[in-house]
Scaffold this active site. Sequence first.
Site, PDB file in Angstrom:
ATOM      1  N   THR A   1      22.408 -67.341  51.187  1.00 31.79           N
ATOM      2  CA  THR A   1      21.949 -66.223  50.170  1.00 31.79           C
ATOM      3  C   THR A   1      21.672 -64.773  50.945  1.00 31.79           C
ATOM      4  O   THR A   1      20.999 -64.695  51.889  1.00 31.79           O
ATOM      5  CB  THR A   1      20.842 -66.788  49.508  1.00 31.79           C
ATOM      6  OG1 THR A   1      19.381 -66.674  50.117  1.00 31.79           O
ATOM      7  CG2 THR A   1      21.182 -68.098  49.050  1.00 31.79           C
TER       8      THR A   1
ATOM      9  N   ASP B   1      18.077 -62.384  45.091  1.00 28.15           N
ATOM     10  CA  ASP B   1      17.080 -61.438  45.519  1.00 28.15           C
ATOM     11  C   ASP B   1      15.584 -62.195  45.314  1.00 28.15           C
ATOM     12  O   ASP B   1      15.436 -62.326  43.864  1.00 28.15           O
ATOM     13  CB  ASP B   1      17.242 -60.077  44.500  1.00 28.15           C
ATOM     14  CG  ASP B   1      16.119 -58.854  44.779  1.00 28.15           C
ATOM     15  OD1 ASP B   1      14.908 -59.320  45.444  1.00 28.15           O
ATOM     16  OD2 ASP B   1      16.292 -57.965  44.068  1.00 28.15           O
TER      17      ASP B   1
ATOM     18  N   ASN C   1      13.411 -67.651  54.878  1.00 28.70           N
ATOM     19  CA  ASN C   1      13.530 -66.522  55.784  1.00 28.70           C
ATOM     20  C   ASN C   1      13.448 -65.269  55.683  1.00 28.70           C
ATOM     21  O   ASN C   1      13.081 -64.526  56.494  1.00 28.70           O
ATOM     22  CB  ASN C   1      14.689 -67.274  56.667  1.00 28.70           C
ATOM     23  CG  ASN C   1      15.359 -66.149  57.615  1.00 28.70           C
ATOM     24  OD1 ASN C   1      14.738 -66.067  58.429  1.00 28.70           O
ATOM     25  ND2 ASN C   1      16.318 -65.418  57.433  1.00 28.70           N
TER      26      ASN C   1
ATOM     27  N   TYR D   1       2.149 -56.246  56.539  1.00 26.64           N
ATOM     28  CA  TYR D   1       2.899 -57.430  56.880  1.00 26.64           C
ATOM     29  C   TYR D   1       2.029 -58.597  57.289  1.00 26.64           C
ATOM     30  O   TYR D   1       2.499 -59.494  57.088  1.00 26.64           O
ATOM     31  CB  TYR D   1       3.902 -56.814  57.771  1.00 26.64           C
ATOM     32  CG  TYR D   1       4.763 -57.832  58.543  1.00 26.64           C
ATOM     33  CD1 TYR D   1       5.927 -58.187  57.941  1.00 26.64           C
ATOM     34  CD2 TYR D   1       4.506 -58.530  59.715  1.00 26.64           C
ATOM     35  CE1 TYR D   1       6.915 -59.015  58.433  1.00 26.64           C
ATOM     36  CE2 TYR D   1       5.385 -59.322  60.322  1.00 26.64           C
ATOM     37  CZ  TYR D   1       6.378 -59.689  59.529  1.00 26.64           C
ATOM     38  OH  TYR D   1       7.282 -60.756  60.150  1.00 26.64           O
TER      39      TYR D   1
ATOM     40  N   LYS E   1       2.046 -62.452  55.691  1.00 27.62           N
ATOM     41  CA  LYS E   1       2.576 -63.521  56.489  1.00 27.62           C
ATOM     42  C   LYS E   1       1.035 -64.481  56.260  1.00 27.62           C
ATOM     43  O   LYS E   1       1.503 -65.536  56.455  1.00 27.62           O
ATOM     44  CB  LYS E   1       2.797 -63.158  57.825  1.00 27.62           C
ATOM     45  CG  LYS E   1       4.073 -62.361  57.914  1.00 27.62           C
ATOM     46  CD  LYS E   1       5.222 -63.299  57.294  1.00 27.62           C
ATOM     47  CE  LYS E   1       6.575 -62.548  57.753  1.00 27.62           C
ATOM     48  NZ  LYS E   1       7.798 -63.580  56.948  1.00 27.62           N
TER      49      LYS E   1
ATOM     50  N   VAL F   1      11.336 -61.322  67.539  1.00 35.70           N
ATOM     51  CA  VAL F   1      12.585 -61.984  67.685  1.00 35.70           C
ATOM     52  C   VAL F   1      13.581 -61.084  67.747  1.00 35.70           C
ATOM     53  O   VAL F   1      13.596 -59.888  67.167  1.00 35.70           O
ATOM     54  CB  VAL F   1      12.928 -63.033  66.452  1.00 35.70           C
ATOM     55  CG1 VAL F   1      14.240 -63.637  66.527  1.00 35.70           C
ATOM     56  CG2 VAL F   1      11.815 -64.080  66.268  1.00 35.70           C
TER      57      VAL F   1
ATOM     58  N   THR G   1      16.277 -59.173  66.632  1.00 39.66           N
ATOM     59  CA  THR G   1      16.928 -59.164  65.764  1.00 39.66           C
ATOM     60  C   THR G   1      16.825 -57.470  65.295  1.00 39.66           C
ATOM     61  O   THR G   1      15.894 -56.742  65.985  1.00 39.66           O
ATOM     62  CB  THR G   1      16.304 -59.602  64.325  1.00 39.66           C
ATOM     63  OG1 THR G   1      15.168 -59.553  64.065  1.00 39.66           O
ATOM     64  CG2 THR G   1      16.542 -61.314  64.545  1.00 39.66           C
TER      65      THR G   1
END
Length: 227
Positions: free
Chosen positions: A37, A55, A78, A142, A146, A175, A177
């Site tokens: 997704t 979404d 995720n 953030y 979390k 990570v 990314t």
Amino acid sequence: MANLDGAVVLVTGANGGIGTQFVHQTLARGAAKVYATARRPRTWDDARVVPLTLDVTDPASIRAAVEAASDVTVLVNNAGASVSTTGILAHTDEEIRANVETNFLGPLFLARAFAPILRQANNAAIIDIHSLLSWYAVAGIYSATKAALWSATNSLRLELAPAGVHVVGVHVGFVDTAMAAHAPGPKTDPADLVRIVLDAVETNQYEVLADESSVAAKAGLSAPLER
């Protein structure tokens, strides 16, 4: 949950580096189908992968995903948002709302929406991707979102355990990314992260501390506050 053989997996944020690894590695471990997704899903070179528009900040989109993927046995929360500025007092209204809706409310509402399906499934599981910044409040909103997701994951674990739904929380530092492209220093390979997470799922662990930084951050929670 003993293994992923025959599982039907839904991965949010499947287009990104971590999400893509969840798609590939759950299939490699025997998943029968993966719903990949994203807000704008891409095509996949595997008939077992079902692209699905989702979404996580949109209740109607969540309802549509539940209807389209009513056979899910494993939910991977995720998808995430980050901030471009440091300091919670410096964030814009848009940054604060985007992080709360994407990092906290989205995973929680998605878990709530899929809970009736997961309660009826065999070997059901929820995987929530947190951050070591859940415990280290240097990233403003953030970090706050979390931390909130960490707490919600613990609540979900307690509430879903009687139905046999295994809930796993994942903590990791940077990570490798696109989201962490700006960050200096060592970064965890997404493939290594997902391997560690799926190993934990298959050995019935409840929490993943995926790197040394996360181990150190959690260990520091017992220390007194200095400021």
